[in-house]
Design a protein around this motif. Structure first.
Motif, mmCIF file in Angstrom:
data_model
loop_
_atom_site.group_PDB
_atom_site.id
_atom_site.type_symbol
_atom_site.label_atom_id
_atom_site.label_comp_id
_atom_site.label_asym_id
_atom_site.label_seq_id
_atom_site.Cartn_x
_atom_site.Cartn_y
_atom_site.Cartn_z
ATOM 1 N N ASP A 197 0.432 -4.000 -1.034
ATOM 2 C CA ASP A 197 0.418 -2.705 -0.357
ATOM 3 C C ASP A 197 0.602 -1.548 -1.338
ATOM 4 O OD1 ASP A 197 -0.135 -3.095 2.384
ATOM 5 O OD2 ASP A 197 1.814 -4.043 2.630
ATOM 6 N N TYR A 230 -7.881 -3.574 0.906
ATOM 7 C CA TYR A 230 -7.153 -4.757 0.461
ATOM 8 C C TYR A 230 -8.003 -5.594 -0.496
ATOM 9 C CZ TYR A 230 -3.089 -4.047 3.413
ATOM 10 O OH TYR A 230 -1.944 -3.541 3.962
ATOM 11 N N PHE A 283 6.688 1.961 -4.760
ATOM 12 C CA PHE A 283 7.224 1.972 -3.410
ATOM 13 C C PHE A 283 7.949 0.639 -3.234
ATOM 14 C CE2 PHE A 283 3.039 4.272 -3.168
ATOM 15 C CZ PHE A 283 3.603 5.502 -3.422
ATOM 16 N N GLN A 323 -6.539 3.547 13.750
ATOM 17 C CA GLN A 323 -5.845 2.453 13.061
ATOM 18 C C GLN A 323 -5.037 1.606 14.046
ATOM 19 O OE1 GLN A 323 -3.494 4.168 9.935
ATOM 20 N NE2 GLN A 323 -5.262 4.950 8.836
ATOM 21 N N LEU A 370 -4.914 8.026 12.823
ATOM 22 C CA LEU A 370 -3.840 7.150 13.289
ATOM 23 C C LEU A 370 -4.274 6.340 14.506
ATOM 24 C CD1 LEU A 370 -0.894 6.232 13.253
ATOM 25 C CD2 LEU A 370 -0.347 8.210 14.660
ATOM 26 N N ARG A 389 -9.705 -0.698 6.020
ATOM 27 C CA ARG A 389 -8.479 -1.375 5.613
ATOM 28 C C ARG A 389 -8.807 -2.651 4.836
ATOM 29 N NH1 ARG A 389 -4.454 -4.618 9.007
ATOM 30 N NH2 ARG A 389 -2.596 -4.512 7.747
ATOM 31 N N ALA A 423 -2.185 1.263 -1.708
ATOM 32 C CA ALA A 423 -1.817 2.668 -1.476
ATOM 33 C C ALA A 423 -2.525 3.600 -2.456
ATOM 34 C CB ALA A 423 -0.301 2.842 -1.579
ATOM 35 N N GLY A 424 -2.918 3.045 -3.602
ATOM 36 C CA GLY A 424 -3.645 3.849 -4.576
ATOM 37 C C GLY A 424 -4.976 4.352 -4.059
ATOM 38 N N ASP A 466 -1.955 17.605 -4.843
ATOM 39 C CA ASP A 466 -2.485 16.964 -3.640
ATOM 40 C C ASP A 466 -3.949 16.561 -3.809
ATOM 41 O OD1 ASP A 466 -0.047 17.576 -2.688
ATOM 42 O OD2 ASP A 466 -0.686 19.292 -1.490
ATOM 43 N N LEU A 489 -8.887 7.362 2.563
ATOM 44 C CA LEU A 489 -8.822 6.931 3.959
ATOM 45 C C LEU A 489 -9.427 7.984 4.875
ATOM 46 C CD1 LEU A 489 -5.254 5.353 4.062
ATOM 47 C CD2 LEU A 489 -7.454 4.181 3.975
ATOM 48 N N ARG A 534 -1.870 0.108 -9.312
ATOM 49 C CA ARG A 534 -1.985 1.150 -8.295
ATOM 50 C C ARG A 534 -2.757 2.352 -8.837
ATOM 51 N NH1 ARG A 534 3.513 3.715 -6.426
ATOM 52 N NH2 ARG A 534 3.236 4.822 -8.380
ATOM 53 N N LEU A 541 -5.268 15.760 -6.826
ATOM 54 C CA LEU A 541 -5.404 15.055 -8.095
ATOM 55 C C LEU A 541 -6.254 13.788 -7.962
ATOM 56 C CD1 LEU A 541 -4.184 15.657 -10.880
ATOM 57 C CD2 LEU A 541 -2.475 13.920 -10.403
ATOM 58 N N ALA A 542 -5.914 12.973 -6.969
ATOM 59 C CA ALA A 542 -6.616 11.703 -6.800
ATOM 60 C C ALA A 542 -8.088 11.955 -6.503
ATOM 61 C CB ALA A 542 -5.968 10.887 -5.692
ATOM 62 N N SER A 593 -5.201 5.739 -1.018
ATOM 63 C CA SER A 593 -4.854 6.590 0.127
ATOM 64 C C SER A 593 -5.777 7.788 0.298
ATOM 65 C CB SER A 593 -3.423 7.107 -0.022
ATOM 66 O OG SER A 593 -2.512 6.048 0.026
ATOM 67 N N HIS A 594 -6.168 8.389 -0.810
ATOM 68 C CA HIS A 594 -6.950 9.626 -0.694
ATOM 69 C C HIS A 594 -8.346 9.383 -0.129
ATOM 70 C CE1 HIS A 594 -8.157 7.829 -4.457
ATOM 71 N NE2 HIS A 594 -9.248 8.563 -4.428
#
Ligand SMILES: Nc1ncnc2c1ncn2[C@@H]1O[C@H](COP(=O)(O)OP(=O)(O)O)[C@@H](O)[C@H]1O
Ligand SMILES: [Mg+2]
Lengths: 279, 355
Positions: free
Chosen positions: A114, A146, A107, A131, A128, A142, A118-119, A90, A124, A181, A92-93, A121-122
């Protein structure tokens, strides 16, 4: 080859330059099958390190231990100055490590863009609610994600397929998306499990260029499992050779090429296979 | 060569974005502006309002099953929780505005959903599906056993207070329809924002490759539980609509396993991981039995009684689901997409030839 081994393995605790990755006396078995047996080696920062060996030698198991997907029976893993008996996947990133998988692990239902985003993610921060409401911080985060992902798509020549569902792409392209990714977060250490499997010669050459560029431009340390000996010799600074879970050699491409043990265990066979069809 | 072909399809996609927006706009105008003026009470009460409630439930289940890939057979349990929570809130806290009641009822359903989502951290696939059945039976049992929830009504069936929002009575057929429409519009907008957000992408990532998701730092456990909570919230609100806008009563039997399957079928037929799919699937599920009974009466007359109707409904629905699973696993949404593309190409081809 204990001589080669001890030369390569400067104890990460004692060494002056901390290794990007070191493993110390790793052992792992599944029931009666020994996947890894007392493996020790270190990878210097900025190095491209290949891991080669016949099928079933334990190469993937090694990367799985380093990324925490497998827990070793004995031994330790050193990542960026921390030592782990079991690497926390969890985190690692956040530790600056990313990886690709031997079998595609995209995915499939998400677009290429996307997948790559997603790469990140850690990183963010926005919750919710932020967002969904679209608070400025969430929108900025975001958009930045992108933008980073778009850069990677351009870098790997994937911009033409950015909106396609990843699962609909041809195999070689999916492999590249997975690399994108893994690279998007600018990892310190990148683990690649057979990134070129099933690629044509041209695709392999392209991808080799990308891997080298990742090291040269981003300073990423790379550990790469690859069967194509030609590619490996040209690309890597050092090569570790596994056979039946043991590290039988660890040295520069020249040292490995001329190592009788390696030729016996792997290269002799592999060259024959290479001649037949690119593995 | 392949690259070129791919680029072409990629470039074609944005073309359709504006027709889609136009389509949604047209639908909203019809739903808000036209239907309230022209629809009959029958259309409101028997078709439109239950359609809205079921579509919302489908939307909620789609978050969990379509997007996050966690199968659930307990949807109607969360509808029941929402409905009973709203009933008790309205009953016991009379001063609180009903919109707040709905929000709280959704939160109660979310909390219960979270609880029954805990097994998902360990179980997957078939085993998880079975554990969600536990939610279905347990919740139904509780509402049957504990009289307090239905204010000790001897029959177990309670009548809900008439709908009104901010002093505006909405107790007519059209009023209840408009109320449901407002709630569904608002929730759908939020769900759309959710699935387009990084969290929404994380749901799909989790579904498509959990290990890869973990490796790139998606908090897998948290996201799973979030999917259960959000999904149950929405299904709970759908339960409120079902009870307050459609049936105007609450009873445990209305939220049985049949209903859970109905919602699952809506998602499968409509299209997994598609917002439109939930609406298309719900439309089919609501309209199809009515069409079937009309058709049956026309063909068989008196022979087509309610027993035959129910039986033939089950058979035809079963066939439909099998057909969809085999021929179009992506559901009605994908089917319509394809038809639309074909029509579009045909039209633009014509234009090019003539103009
Ligand atoms: N998850 C697992 N369960 C059981 N055996 C495994 C597992 N992973 C690897 N092995 C076994 O460990 C040995 C090394 O496998 P692997 O690391 O995949 O080799 P390589 O990647 O070098 O081909 C093989 O004998 C393999 O069957
Ligand atoms: Mg392998």
């Amino acid at each position: 080859m204990p001589a080669v081994l001890s030369e390569a393995f400067v104890s990460p605790a004692a060494g002056t330059v901390p290794s990007a990755l070191a493993v110390e006396a790793l052992s792992l078995s599944f029931g009666g099958v020994t996947a890894l047996s007392d493996i020790s080696f270190a990878v210097a920062p900025g190095e491209i390190r290949a891991v080669i060996g016949p099928n079933g030698a334990g190469k993937s198991s090694l990367l799985n231990v380093v990324s925490g997907l497998y827990q070793p029976d004995r031994g330790r893993v050193w990542l960026g100055g921390h030592s782990f008996a079991a690497v926390p996947t969890d985190r690692l990133a956040k530790l600056g490590v990313s990886r690709t998988f031997q079998n595609l692990a995209l995915f499939k239902g998400l677009s290429v863009l996307d997948n790559v985003a997603a790469g990140l993610s850690h990183r963010l921060r926005a919750g919710l609610f932020a967002q969904v409401i679209g608070l400025p911080a969430a929108r900025r985060e975001r958009a930045e994600g992108y933008a980073r992902a778009e850069e990677l798509l351009a870098f790997l020549h994937l911009d033409g397929v950015r909106d396609r569902p990843a699962g609909t792409l041809p195999y070689g392209m999916q492999k590249r998306v997975e690399l994108a990714r893994a690279l998007v977060a600018r990892p310190r250490l990148l683990l690649l499990d057979e990134p070129m499997a099933g690629m044509t010669l041209t695709e392999k050459r392209d991808l080799s260029g990308h891997i080298r560029a990742a090291r040269d431009d981003l300073g990423t340390t790379i550990v790469l499992i690859e069967h194509d000996v030609g590619v490996v010799m040209g690309l890597s600074d050092r090569i570790a050779v596994l056979d039946y879970g043991r590290l039988i050699a660890d040295g520069t491409p020249d040292q490995i090429r001329n190592d009788p043990v390696v030729i016996d265990a792997y290269l002799g066979v592999a060259h024959d296979l290479e001649a037949g069809e690119g593995i | 060569m392949t690259d070129l072909a791919l680029e072409k399809t990629a470039a074609a996609a944005p073309h359709r974005a504006s027709p889609a927006l136009l389509g949604i706009g047209a639908l909203l105008i019809v739903a808000y502006g036209v239907l309230p003026l022209v629809a009959s009470e029958y259309l409101f009460d028997a078709i439109l309002t239950p359609f809205l409630a079921l579509a919302l439930a489908g939307l909620g289940l789609n978050i969990l099953t379509g997007y996050a890939g966690q199968v659930s057979l307990g949807s109607s349990a969360f509808m029941a929780v929402g409905a009973y929570a709203a009933y008790n809130l309205a009953l016991r806290l009379p001063g609180v505005p009903f919109l707040v009641d709905i929000l709280l009822a959704g939160l109660v359903a979310a909390a219960v959903g979270l609880l029954f989502g805990l097994p998902s951290l360990r179980l997957r696939g078939f085993y998880l599906a079975v554990s969600t059945l536990a939610a279905q039976f347990f919740v139904q049992w509780v509402f049957n056993k504990v009289g307090w929830f239905s204010n000790n009504s001897p029959s177990g069936i309670v009548t809900v207070p008439p709908l009104s929002v901010a002093g505006l009575p909405l107790d007519s057929s059209a009023g209840r329809y408009l109320f449901a429409l407002g709630v569904v519009t608002a929730v759908t907008l939020a769900v759309w924002r959710l699935v387009e957000s990084p969290t929404g992408r994380a749901l799909v990532a989790l579904r498509d490759h959990e290990t890869a998701a973990r490796v790139i730092g998606i908090p897998v456990l948290r996201v799973k539980l979030l999917a259960f909570a959000v999904s149950s919230f929405i299904i709970g609100v759908a339960g409120v609509l079902w009870a307050f806008a459609y049936l105007r009563t609450v009873e445990p039997a209305g939220f049985n396993l049949d209903r859970s399957f109905q919602i699952l079928f809506i998602v499968i037929i409509g299209g997994l991981a598609s917002l439109r799919g939930a609406f298309l699937g719900a439309a089919l599920i609501v309209v199809f039995p009515l069409l079937l009974s009309r058709l049956g009466e026309a063909l068989l007359g008196g022979l087509f009684d309610s027993g035959v109707l129910e039986m033939s409904q089950r058979i035809v629905l079963g066939l439909l689901i099998v057909t969809f699973l085999i021929a179009e696993p992506a559901g009605l949404a994908a089917l319509l997409d394809r038809l639309w593309n074909r029509a579009w190409n045909w039209i633009s081809g014509r234009f090019r030839r003539t103009g």
